[in-house]
Design an enzyme around this catalytic site. Structure first.
Site, mmCIF file in Angstrom:
data_model
loop_
_atom_site.group_PDB
_atom_site.id
_atom_site.type_symbol
_atom_site.label_atom_id
_atom_site.label_comp_id
_atom_site.label_asym_id
_atom_site.label_seq_id
_atom_site.Cartn_x
_atom_site.Cartn_y
_atom_site.Cartn_z
ATOM 1 N N SER A 63 0.819 -1.214 0.000
ATOM 2 C CA SER A 63 0.000 0.000 0.000
ATOM 3 C C SER A 63 0.854 1.267 0.000
ATOM 4 O O SER A 63 2.012 1.259 0.434
ATOM 5 C CB SER A 63 -0.911 0.019 1.231
ATOM 6 O OG SER A 63 -1.637 -1.179 1.347
HETATM 7 N N1 SAH Z 1 -0.575 -5.134 3.920
HETATM 8 C C1 SAH Z 1 0.194 -5.422 2.720
HETATM 9 C C2 SAH Z 1 -0.523 -5.084 1.450
HETATM 10 C C3 SAH Z 1 -1.586 -6.054 1.209
HETATM 11 S S1 SAH Z 1 -2.219 -6.251 -0.428
HETATM 12 C C4 SAH Z 1 1.549 -4.756 2.760
HETATM 13 O O1 SAH Z 1 1.844 -4.015 3.701
HETATM 14 O O2 SAH Z 1 2.340 -5.017 1.856
HETATM 15 C C5 SAH Z 1 -3.537 -7.346 0.028
HETATM 16 C C6 SAH Z 1 -3.124 -8.744 0.367
HETATM 17 O O3 SAH Z 1 -4.278 -9.429 0.830
HETATM 18 C C7 SAH Z 1 -2.614 -9.551 -0.828
HETATM 19 O O4 SAH Z 1 -1.338 -10.032 -0.567
HETATM 20 C C8 SAH Z 1 -3.640 -10.679 -0.946
HETATM 21 O O5 SAH Z 1 -3.065 -11.915 -1.374
HETATM 22 C C9 SAH Z 1 -4.167 -10.777 0.456
HETATM 23 N N2 SAH Z 1 -5.475 -11.422 0.622
HETATM 24 C C10 SAH Z 1 -6.588 -11.293 -0.131
HETATM 25 N N3 SAH Z 1 -7.590 -12.046 0.362
HETATM 26 C C11 SAH Z 1 -7.096 -12.664 1.477
HETATM 27 C C12 SAH Z 1 -7.631 -13.578 2.442
HETATM 28 N N4 SAH Z 1 -8.902 -14.020 2.401
HETATM 29 N N5 SAH Z 1 -6.831 -13.991 3.436
HETATM 30 C C13 SAH Z 1 -5.544 -13.579 3.530
HETATM 31 N N6 SAH Z 1 -4.979 -12.721 2.655
HETATM 32 C C14 SAH Z 1 -5.742 -12.266 1.641
#
Ligand code: SAH
Length: 218
Positions: A63
């Site tokens: 993000s």
């Molecule tokens: N917080 C992260 C950015 C996250 S992007 C950072 O600091 O880099 C969103 C993430 O959510 C992705 O990696 C995606 O694979 C994950 N995601 C989506 N659905 C999910 C679920 N049901 N459980 C766990 N992770 C999930």
């Protein structure tokens, strides 16, 4: 943490974060100390402190720094909390949370991202951040209840298991809605009642899974 990116990080905090109204000294200090460049792929290092999200592989993104700071500030952590993050991605947001809370559990559905994030967090010395592979829409019951829950992918609605795992007096920050119309919301649980406050329109990748979007809706 002193490294060759210290000045870039300081500029990031002043121009992207403080200037947009983030005031919590603890959040600003955490954003200043966590080396964001360690959480991006090698070819992205030179853009690590830019004012935008970046690709991290598996179609996912780290993000924008301001959004990380804003979501963290909204949780209002004072250092005693157990926090749950859904969507580990790069592990950067988890590191910021790990600097500010007692213990952080973070869940990621892509095993490769989770493993990489865990390695970086260990290399940087975060011993209070635990990465779990699995469907985060089900939460992580074992360490519940959580005083703070942060979802870093956009949900159709707050997943019920996460609401159950939120402590009394706890706060949840979550982007809700489909692509193009997502709102970052703060939910607070007081005497088992939930209040919801709209924080900011945002653009996150979708939360997939049991209580998320099903694979084919967007
Ligand atoms: N917080 C992260 C950015 C996250 S992007 C950072 O600091 O880099 C969103 C993430 O959510 C992705 O990696 C995606 O694979 C994950 N995601 C989506 N659905 C999910 C679920 N049901 N459980 C766990 N992770 C999930």
């Amino acid at each position: 943490m002193i490294d060759e990116f210290e000045q870039e990080r300081e500029a990031m905090v002043i121009h992207q974060i403080e200037r947009r109204g983030i005031t919590s000294p603890r959040v600003l200090a955490a954003m200043l100390s966590v080396p964001r460049h360690r959480f991006v792929p090698p070819e992205m290092i030179r853009y690590a402190y830019d004012d935008n999200p970046l690709p991290i592989g598996s179609g996912q993104t780290i993000s924008q720094p301001y959004i990380v700071a804003l979501m963290t500030q909204v949780l209002a952590l004072d250092g005693d909390e157990t926090v749950l993050e859904i969507g580990t991605g790069s592990g950067y947001q988890a590191a910021v949370l790990g600097s500010l809370a007692r213990e952080v559990h973070t869940m990621e559905r892509h095993a490769d991202l989770a493993e990489h994030a865990q390695d970086v967090l260990v290399e940087l010395g975060f011993r209070n951040v635990f990465v779990h592979v699995g469907d985060g829409t089900l939460g992580w019951f074992d360490a519940s209840p959580y005083q703070g829950i942060i979802i870093t992918a956009a949900a159709p609605k707050p997943p019920p298991p996460l609401l159950d795992q939120l402590a009394e007096g706890g706060r949840m920050v979550i982007p809700v809605g489909a692509w193009g119309s997502q709102m970052l919301q703060l939910l607070q649980k007081e005497k088992s009642e939930l209040t919801t406050i709209d924080v900011l329109p945002v653009a996150f990748v979708p939360l997939r899974g049991e209580h998320g979007w099903k694979e084919d809706n967007w």
